[in-house]
Structure formats: structure tokens, C-alpha cells
Write an enzyme that holds these catalytic residues in place. Structure first.
Site, PDB file in Angstrom:
ATOM      1  CB  SER A 251      -1.231  -4.342  14.255  1.00 23.82           C
ATOM      2  OG  SER A 251      -1.595  -5.528  13.474  1.00 23.82           O
TER       3      SER A 251
ATOM      4  CG  HIS B  77       0.444  -6.473   9.185  1.00 24.16           C
ATOM      5  ND1 HIS B  77       0.920  -7.545   9.954  1.00 24.16           N
ATOM      6  CD2 HIS B  77      -0.589  -5.725  10.225  1.00 24.16           C
ATOM      7  CE1 HIS B  77       0.339  -7.751  11.160  1.00 24.16           C
ATOM      8  NE2 HIS B  77      -0.315  -6.545  11.327  1.00 24.16           N
TER       9      HIS B  77
ATOM     10  CG  HIS C 183      -3.453 -11.857  11.141  1.00 24.62           C
ATOM     11  ND1 HIS C 183      -2.699 -11.232  10.371  1.00 24.62           N
ATOM     12  CD2 HIS C 183      -2.992 -11.465  12.544  1.00 24.62           C
ATOM     13  CE1 HIS C 183      -2.065 -10.230  10.911  1.00 24.62           C
ATOM     14  NE2 HIS C 183      -2.277 -10.608  12.170  1.00 24.62           N
TER      15      HIS C 183
ATOM     16  CE1 TYR D 202      -7.331 -10.449   9.833  1.00 22.44           C
ATOM     17  CE2 TYR D 202      -6.624 -11.246  12.149  1.00 22.44           C
ATOM     18  CZ  TYR D 202      -6.622 -10.351  10.944  1.00 22.44           C
ATOM     19  OH  TYR D 202      -5.754  -9.192  10.937  1.00 22.44           O
ATOM     20  CD  GLU D 203      -3.876 -11.532   6.595  1.00 21.08           C
ATOM     21  OE1 GLU D 203      -3.633 -11.130   5.587  1.00 21.08           O
ATOM     22  OE2 GLU D 203      -3.159 -11.816   7.623  1.00 21.08           O
TER      23      GLU D 203
ATOM     24  CB  ALA E 146      -1.391  -4.265  18.259  1.00 21.24           C
TER      25      ALA E 146
ATOM     26  CG  MET F 241      -7.657 -10.995  16.260  1.00 21.91           C
ATOM     27  SD  MET F 241      -8.556 -10.049  15.118  1.00 21.91           S
ATOM     28  CE  MET F 241      -9.482  -9.085  16.109  1.00 21.91           C
ATOM     29  CB  SER F 242      -1.344 -12.671  15.760  1.00 22.22           C
ATOM     30  OG  SER F 242      -0.917 -11.751  16.567  1.00 22.22           O
TER      31      SER F 242
ATOM     32  CG  ASN G  17      -8.448  -2.240  21.886  1.00 22.79           C
ATOM     33  OD1 ASN G  17      -7.425  -2.803  21.166  1.00 22.79           O
ATOM     34  ND2 ASN G  17      -9.439  -2.744  22.306  1.00 22.79           N
TER      35      ASN G  17
ATOM     36  CG  HIS H  66      -6.789  -2.289  11.825  1.00 25.45           C
ATOM     37  ND1 HIS H  66      -6.035  -3.212  12.545  1.00 25.45           N
ATOM     38  CD2 HIS H  66      -5.909  -2.055  10.783  1.00 25.45           C
ATOM     39  CE1 HIS H  66      -5.014  -3.585  12.082  1.00 25.45           C
ATOM     40  NE2 HIS H  66      -4.763  -2.932  10.904  1.00 25.45           N
TER      41      HIS H  66
END
Length: 310
Positions: free
Chosen positions: A36, A69, A92, A94-95, A122, A223-224, A247, A281
Site C-alpha cells: 500500500s 493498488h 489480500h 480479506y478481499e 504498510a 494484513m499481507s 501508523n 487507510h
């Protein structure tokens, strides 16, 4: 999902790509996955050598739907020397993709003849020593749904691959040597090594989840990347992975509703307390843009240093 094996699907994807790739890019040495806000890594490719493919055109390739992306595979020469392929955006779990689909591009890289995979992402900082914008070279991860679950793909690797050597020590050594030479290393940005925790997403972690991960030894969370790393090591590829801390996770407990200092405050004032440090995001993308140049320079220069001496 098709009943075809991952090996057959990867072979079909590679056949499609090689049908139009220039001869010098048929067998890239290195693959780079851009996370990201880090699609600028594709700018390290020499423009005259650049060849692009939209994910939608590649047989069996998963499609990315996340903002930031681009969803394209970029081939070209890194530093006018090294044949490389870059994933500008990843798929991902989650997609809605299966974990097999998430890992599929790594198997395509293996079939292309890639030797080394560099993954970027990220991530949220759990370690209080890590600041937003720090570069993080991670050493381990936690995964839920496993990319090697099911019948083993014998054409790629063994049934029970070890992961104690997941991140290549020689590659990590080169990264630190390159970072010391870079002029940006004398600034405020720092390079750390630590532990990355993989979570399914797409929600950002609660305060309790962040504290749990930190107590378990994680320094950053995202998450990746871990499914790709597991698959790359199963394929016998060398792995290097970077996180950009975009963050800082909130580790403080949620304020209690009966706290005296909150009595008499308006709903807006109470919401402001809860929103302090909350990740979004857009924040991730903005922090990625701010530090992307350092990241892409470090990755590109490290690879040039490695392969120029190979």
C-alpha cells in the site's frame, strides 16, 4: 476455483506472459511486491525496458481491489542491469480471495525463473520504539489460514518446509550495509529488524488485540506478506521483506465509561478521546507517500549491490 493444480495454473500464466515479453525479460532474476502506497517502486525500472500487464489479462491471476493498488505486473531492467518483475498492488485474503489465490503470484514468479523475492507492505507499529515512517525489516510472522493447506504441490516443494530460515541472512546483511551508505540514513528515519504479525483484516486491530500481539512479541502488524513468504520458501526462493510503519497502534486500554474526568463532556469530546491514534487507510497511504522515496531507494540500491557482485 479451478480443479487444476497450482503448478498447471502458474505454467499457463507464464506461457501467456512469455508469449509477448522481450527476450531479455523472459527470466527475471528478482520479483518485488509493492504494498500500500509503495507502487512508486515501479519507477525504479528503466523506462525503455518497461513492459506492463494488467492482472485481469493474466490467466488465473488474482485481482486487487484496494485503493492505492494499481493491479499490474511490471517487467523491466532495474538499474539498466537486472531483469525484474514488480507486482504493483497485491491480492489480500480479506478481499474474498482464497489463501491459494493470494499466494499464486509467488508460484508464477518461481515458474518465471525468479531467484529472489522482495516483499514490501504498510504496517502498524506495535513497538513504541518504532516511529511512523520507520523502515522495518521483519523476521517472523503469525498466520491463520495457511497457504500450503491441502494436497502438497510437489512440483514446488516438500510437504513440511522449515521456516526458521524464512528471511535470508545474506540479503539482510546487504540491506544494512546499503542503508549505512545512503545519505538518508543520517536523518531521522530508522531501520529496524523485528517481528511482523499477520492478521486477516480488513478491520484495524482493537486496542486489546494490539496489546495481545505486542505481548506475544510482535513489533508491527499488517494484513499481507506472510502467506507470500511461506509460499516463496516452499518454492525455494530467497526472501527479503520490508514494512513501512505508517501508523502507531493504540495500546492503551479503552477509557472506562465511569471515569470521573469524562463526566459532563459532550458526545463530540468523548468521540475525540476514542479517535486518538485511530488508523485509517488514507493515513496509511499518506505516510507511505511521505517515506516512499527512501524505501524505493533502499530496495533498488540493495538489489543493485547484491546482483552486481553475484
Amino acid at each position: 476455483m479451478t480443479d487444476q493444480s497450482a503448478f498447471v495454473r502458474a505454467t499457463e500464466a507464464v506461457s501467456y506472459l512469455r508469449s509477448s515479453l522481450p527476450e531479455g525479460l523472459q527470466k527475471p532474476q528478482v520479483a518485488i511486491v509493492c504494498g500500500s502506497g509503495l507502487g512508486g517502486l515501479a519507477d525504479t525500472i528503466h523506462p525503455e525496458s518497461r513492459t506492463e500487464y494488467d492482472y485481469t489479462a493474466i490467466p488465473h491471476f488474482p485481482r486487487s481491489t484496494v485503493a492505492g493498488h494499481a493491479g499490474k505486473l511490471v517487467f523491466g531492467l532495474l538499474g539498466q542491469k537486472i531483469p525484474a518483475v514488480l507486482m504493483v498492488g497485491r491480492a489480500h485474503y480479506y478481499e474474498g480471495h482464497s489463501i491459494d489465490q493470494v499466494a499464486f503470484p509467488i508460484r508464477v514468479f518461481k515458474q518465471l525463473g525468479v531467484d529472489t523475492v522482495v516483499l514490501t507492505n504498510a504496517a502498524g507499529g506495535l513497538n513504541s520504539d518504532y516511529e511512523v515512517g520507520d523502515l522495518h525489516l521483519f523476521l517472523a510472522g503469525l498466520a491463520g489460514t495457511h497457504p500450503l493447506r491441502g494436497p502438497n504441490e510437489d512440483d514446488f516443494g516438500v510437504r513440511f518446509p522449515p521456516l526458521s530460515d524464512a528471511y535470508d541472512l545474506e540479503l539482510r546483511r546487504h540491506v544494512h550495509q546499503t542503508w549505512k551508505k545512503m545519505s538518508s540514513a543520517s536523518g531521522n528515519r530508522k531501520l529496524h529488524e523485528g517481528v511482523y504479525a499477520y492478521v486477516g483484516g480488513p478491520t484495524y486491530e482493537t486496542r486489546a488485540e494490539s496489546r495481545m500481539l505486542r505481548m506475544m512479541g510482535a513489533d508491527v502488524v499488517g494484513m499481507s506478506t506472510v502467506p507470500e513468504i511461506v509460499t516463496a520458501r516452499h518454492c525455494g526462493l530467497r526472501v527479503l521483506a520490508f514494512s513501512l510503519v505508517t501508523n502507531k497502534a493504540v495500546l492503551a486500554p479503552v477509557p472506562r465509561g465511569d471515569e470521573e474526568s469524562f463526566q459532563g463532556k459532550s458526545a463530540g469530546e468523548l468521540n475525540a478521546v476514542l479517535e486518538e491514534g485511530m488508523a485509517g487507510h488514507e493515513e496509511v497511504l499518506e505516510a507511505g507517500r511521505a517515506a516512499a522515496l527512501d524505501m524505493q531507494n533502499l530496495v533498488a540500491q540493495t538489489l543493485l549491490d547484491i546482483f552486481s557482485h553475484a
